[in-house]
Design a protein around this motif. Structure first.
Motif, PDB file in Angstrom:
ATOM      1  N   GLU A   1       0.914  -1.519  -0.021  1.00  0.00           N
ATOM      2  CA  GLU A   1       0.129  -0.169  -0.006  1.00  0.00           C
ATOM      3  C   GLU A   1       0.817   1.134   0.152  1.00  0.00           C
ATOM      4  O   GLU A   1       0.825   2.050  -0.409  1.00  0.00           O
ATOM      5  CB  GLU A   1      -0.775  -0.145   1.312  1.00  0.00           C
ATOM      6  CG  GLU A   1      -1.650  -1.044   1.186  1.00  0.00           C
ATOM      7  CD  GLU A   1      -2.888  -0.921   0.503  1.00  0.00           C
ATOM      8  OE1 GLU A   1      -2.905   0.821  -0.312  1.00  0.00           O
ATOM      9  OE2 GLU A   1      -3.228  -1.634  -0.027  1.00  0.00           O
ATOM     10  N   TYR A   2       2.490   1.118   0.714  1.00  0.00           N
ATOM     11  CA  TYR A   2       2.803   2.185   0.771  1.00  0.00           C
ATOM     12  C   TYR A   2       3.598   2.495  -0.514  1.00  0.00           C
ATOM     13  O   TYR A   2       3.281   3.499  -0.948  1.00  0.00           O
ATOM     14  CB  TYR A   2       3.947   2.176   2.024  1.00  0.00           C
ATOM     15  CG  TYR A   2       5.023   3.091   2.242  1.00  0.00           C
ATOM     16  CD1 TYR A   2       4.419   4.245   1.633  1.00  0.00           C
ATOM     17  CD2 TYR A   2       6.425   2.505   2.353  1.00  0.00           C
ATOM     18  CE1 TYR A   2       5.731   4.991   2.116  1.00  0.00           C
ATOM     19  CE2 TYR A   2       7.393   3.259   3.287  1.00  0.00           C
ATOM     20  CZ  TYR A   2       7.124   5.002   2.103  1.00  0.00           C
ATOM     21  OH  TYR A   2       8.277   5.760   3.007  1.00  0.00           O
ATOM     22  N   PHE A   3       3.861   1.603  -1.146  1.00  0.00           N
ATOM     23  CA  PHE A   3       5.043   2.076  -2.671  1.00  0.00           C
ATOM     24  C   PHE A   3       3.415   1.958  -3.463  1.00  0.00           C
ATOM     25  O   PHE A   3       3.909   2.945  -4.302  1.00  0.00           O
ATOM     26  CB  PHE A   3       5.256  -0.318  -2.761  1.00  0.00           C
ATOM     27  CG  PHE A   3       5.921   0.237  -4.346  1.00  0.00           C
ATOM     28  CD1 PHE A   3       7.024   0.468  -3.753  1.00  0.00           C
ATOM     29  CD2 PHE A   3       5.502  -0.576  -5.384  1.00  0.00           C
ATOM     30  CE1 PHE A   3       8.029   1.113  -5.876  1.00  0.00           C
ATOM     31  CE2 PHE A   3       5.536  -0.156  -7.226  1.00  0.00           C
ATOM     32  CZ  PHE A   3       7.422   0.398  -6.822  1.00  0.00           C
ATOM     33  N   LYS A   4       2.385   1.669  -3.902  1.00  0.00           N
ATOM     34  CA  LYS A   4       0.932   1.974  -4.386  1.00  0.00           C
ATOM     35  C   LYS A   4       0.997   3.271  -4.382  1.00  0.00           C
ATOM     36  O   LYS A   4       0.610   3.915  -5.498  1.00  0.00           O
ATOM     37  CB  LYS A   4      -0.159   1.377  -4.342  1.00  0.00           C
ATOM     38  CG  LYS A   4      -0.077  -0.108  -4.782  1.00  0.00           C
ATOM     39  CD  LYS A   4      -0.908  -0.561  -4.307  1.00  0.00           C
ATOM     40  CE  LYS A   4      -2.890  -0.243  -4.441  1.00  0.00           C
ATOM     41  NZ  LYS A   4      -3.677  -1.089  -3.315  1.00  0.00           N
ATOM     42  N   SER A   5       1.161   4.063  -3.322  1.00  0.00           N
ATOM     43  CA  SER A   5       1.290   5.444  -3.228  1.00  0.00           C
ATOM     44  C   SER A   5       1.881   6.176  -3.650  1.00  0.00           C
ATOM     45  O   SER A   5       1.706   7.412  -3.812  1.00  0.00           O
ATOM     46  CB  SER A   5       0.735   5.756  -1.368  1.00  0.00           C
ATOM     47  OG  SER A   5       1.943   4.976  -1.216  1.00  0.00           O
ATOM     48  N   VAL A   6       3.145   5.806  -3.340  1.00  0.00           N
ATOM     49  CA  VAL A   6       4.492   6.391  -3.842  1.00  0.00           C
ATOM     50  C   VAL A   6       4.308   6.634  -5.248  1.00  0.00           C
ATOM     51  O   VAL A   6       4.730   7.332  -6.448  1.00  0.00           O
ATOM     52  CB  VAL A   6       5.540   6.304  -3.002  1.00  0.00           C
ATOM     53  CG1 VAL A   6       5.519   6.152  -1.766  1.00  0.00           C
ATOM     54  CG2 VAL A   6       6.360   5.000  -4.037  1.00  0.00           C
ATOM     55  N   ALA A   7       4.008   5.434  -5.677  1.00  0.00           N
ATOM     56  CA  ALA A   7       4.184   5.130  -7.440  1.00  0.00           C
ATOM     57  C   ALA A   7       3.028   5.363  -8.390  1.00  0.00           C
ATOM     58  O   ALA A   7       3.692   5.572  -9.575  1.00  0.00           O
ATOM     59  CB  ALA A   7       4.846   3.679  -7.265  1.00  0.00           C
ATOM     60  N   GLY A   8       2.068   5.285  -7.447  1.00  0.00           N
ATOM     61  CA  GLY A   8       0.652   6.139  -8.135  1.00  0.00           C
ATOM     62  C   GLY A   8       0.624   5.062  -9.116  1.00  0.00           C
ATOM     63  O   GLY A   8      -0.272   5.023 -10.497  1.00  0.00           O
ATOM     64  N   ILE A   9       0.917   4.072  -8.817  1.00  0.00           N
ATOM     65  CA  ILE A   9      -0.461   2.541  -9.155  1.00  0.00           C
ATOM     66  C   ILE A   9      -1.196   1.987  -8.228  1.00  0.00           C
ATOM     67  O   ILE A   9      -1.378   1.859  -7.438  1.00  0.00           O
ATOM     68  CB  ILE A   9       0.351   1.714  -9.752  1.00  0.00           C
ATOM     69  CG1 ILE A   9       2.115   0.922  -8.142  1.00  0.00           C
ATOM     70  CG2 ILE A   9       2.088   2.365 -10.571  1.00  0.00           C
ATOM     71  CD1 ILE A   9       2.941  -0.322  -8.651  1.00  0.00           C
TER      72      ILE A   9
ATOM     73  N   TYR B   1      12.703   6.794  -5.867  1.00  0.00           N
ATOM     74  CA  TYR B   1      11.681   6.626  -4.988  1.00  0.00           C
ATOM     75  C   TYR B   1      12.328   6.771  -4.374  1.00  0.00           C
ATOM     76  O   TYR B   1      12.538   5.803  -2.854  1.00  0.00           O
ATOM     77  CB  TYR B   1      10.385   5.455  -4.889  1.00  0.00           C
ATOM     78  CG  TYR B   1       9.830   4.456  -6.308  1.00  0.00           C
ATOM     79  CD1 TYR B   1       9.035   5.035  -6.224  1.00  0.00           C
ATOM     80  CD2 TYR B   1      10.040   3.486  -7.504  1.00  0.00           C
ATOM     81  CE1 TYR B   1       8.088   5.309  -7.906  1.00  0.00           C
ATOM     82  CE2 TYR B   1      10.040   3.859  -7.651  1.00  0.00           C
ATOM     83  CZ  TYR B   1       8.626   4.218  -8.518  1.00  0.00           C
ATOM     84  OH  TYR B   1       8.288   4.268  -9.402  1.00  0.00           O
ATOM     85  N   PRO B   2      13.603   7.696  -4.503  1.00  0.00           N
ATOM     86  CA  PRO B   2      13.968   8.094  -2.372  1.00  0.00           C
ATOM     87  C   PRO B   2      13.358   8.460  -1.210  1.00  0.00           C
ATOM     88  O   PRO B   2      12.188   8.752  -1.493  1.00  0.00           O
ATOM     89  CB  PRO B   2      14.820   9.671  -2.779  1.00  0.00           C
ATOM     90  CG  PRO B   2      13.397  10.007  -4.825  1.00  0.00           C
ATOM     91  CD  PRO B   2      13.474   8.481  -5.198  1.00  0.00           C
ATOM     92  N   GLY B   3      13.243   7.998  -0.564  1.00  0.00           N
ATOM     93  CA  GLY B   3      13.814   7.599   0.656  1.00  0.00           C
ATOM     94  C   GLY B   3      12.162   6.856   1.136  1.00  0.00           C
ATOM     95  O   GLY B   3      11.935   6.457   2.502  1.00  0.00           O
ATOM     96  N   PHE B   4      12.250   5.679   0.450  1.00  0.00           N
ATOM     97  CA  PHE B   4      11.186   4.542   0.461  1.00  0.00           C
ATOM     98  C   PHE B   4      11.842   3.559   1.192  1.00  0.00           C
ATOM     99  O   PHE B   4      13.056   2.862   0.736  1.00  0.00           O
ATOM    100  CB  PHE B   4      10.792   4.650  -1.327  1.00  0.00           C
ATOM    101  CG  PHE B   4      10.178   2.636  -0.427  1.00  0.00           C
ATOM    102  CD1 PHE B   4       8.342   3.245  -0.737  1.00  0.00           C
ATOM    103  CD2 PHE B   4      10.009   1.456  -0.756  1.00  0.00           C
ATOM    104  CE1 PHE B   4       7.249   1.901  -0.651  1.00  0.00           C
ATOM    105  CE2 PHE B   4       9.322   0.892  -0.035  1.00  0.00           C
ATOM    106  CZ  PHE B   4       8.096   0.796  -0.335  1.00  0.00           C
TER     107      PHE B   4
END
Length: 327
Positions: free
Chosen positions: A173-181, A247-250
């Motif tokens: 969910e975190y990755f989806k939010s930063v990647a916009g997918i 995705y810097p900071g991930f």
């Protein structure tokens, strides 16, 4: 009340306060005088259980008192955690804590305990990044490939999780939010069945704890796309971090520690912390942890409290933004 009576009370209180540190030291010096138990809110197997058993064996060797590990799984660790934090606060009951202790306070509207007020920190034992993996036969070969495919076919790719609210679910969910997918969750009852289905190609992608999937990556049965740590892992030095891939900071780390009931005497908590730090620094334990893909940590009681606060701030936002609830 007569003034002289107040004087006597004040003098008695002052004398008691003066002797309190000495009493606390004597309690800590005598500890432990009987068996200690470590409650593991998980089924046997997995690193949570392994860490508890390593700590139990080494504490028993040091202090010549039995240290008993009890597995109390259920309700996303809530059952075992409640038993641990509701025990007598005397240092003779400890409980394995980790990511769920942070996440559950935001996933549930009501818990039978307060994750902050009812748990005293003992030691931050270890942490491990998650790996983002696909099957070896997948056409997806990098994080960029995954994002491009998800944008080309929004809502068509699926990802496995060990259930709603688990670390691999919230990491995605975190990755989806930063990647916009947009990906579709396929929840399983634990890690083992989702690993099986990813290997068989029934699901497209997933995050999972390094100890669960690194052996399959090394065997060529899975392909790792990235690691969620702040830096590359010495266990997989050629694998880039997700932060490196745009995705810097991930950063996500699954962590493992020990807690105790609140109001456990500080002198006993300090004694436990010192001994567990010594254990974590030994070559034997460091190798055991490394072989399972985790990084031994340690540190002070204050370090653990600060880490818990930082993790709470991060996952509160992820859970809120993803609108995840386990009620």
């Amino acid at each position: 009340m007569h003034f002289t009576t107040w004087i006597r009370i004040a003098a008695g209180a002052a004398a008691l306060a003066a002797t309190a540190p000495a009493l606390a030291d004597r309690v800590a010096d005598a500890y432990p005088e009987k068996p200690i138990r470590i409650i593991v809110p998980y089924t046997p197997a997995g690193f949570n259980d392994a860490m508890a058993r390593v700590f139990a064996r080494k504490l028993q060797e040091s202090w010549h008192q039995p240290v008993i590990v009890e597995n109390k799984p259920g309700a996303g660790t809530i059952i075992g955690t409640e038993q641990g934090v509701r025990a007598e606060p005397d240092g003779y009951t400890l409980v394995v804590v980790g990511f769920p202790l942070v996440a559950n306070q935001f996933l549930y509207k009501k818990l039978p305990y307060d994750s902050v007020k009812d748990v005293a920190p003992v030691i931050l034992g270890a942490r491990s990044p998650n790996l983002l993996v696909v099957s070896a036969n997948s056409s997806i070969r990098s994080v960029q490939d995954l994002v491009a495919e998800a944008r080309r076919r929004p809502g068509k790719l699926n990802y496995a999780t060990a259930g709603n609210g688990t670390s691999n679910h919230l990491t995605m969910e975190y990755f989806k939010s930063v990647a916009g997918i947009d990906l579709i969750q396929v929840p399983y009852k634990g890690s083992a069945p989702m690993v099986t289905d990813l290997l068989g190609g029934q699901v497209d992608v997933m995050f999972d704890n390094m100890p669960h999937v690194l052996p399959h990556v090394r065997a060529g049965k899975m392909r790792a796309l990235g690691i969620t740590g702040a830096k590359r892992s010495p266990l997989a030095p050629d694998l880039p971090t997700i932060a490196e891939q745009g995705y810097p900071g991930f950063e996500v780390a699954v962590w493992y520690g020990l807690g105790a009931p609140a109001r456990t005497p500080p002198a006993i908590l300090a004694k436990l912390n010192r001994e567990l730090n010594r254990i974590l620094a030994t070559d034997e334990v460091r190798k055991i942890f490394a072989d399972q893909g985790v990084e031994p940590l340690g540190g002070s009681l204050e370090d653990f409290s600060a880490y818990f606060k930082e993790q709470s701030q991060r996952w509160s936002k992820v859970v809120h933004d993803a609108k995840v609830s386990l009620e």
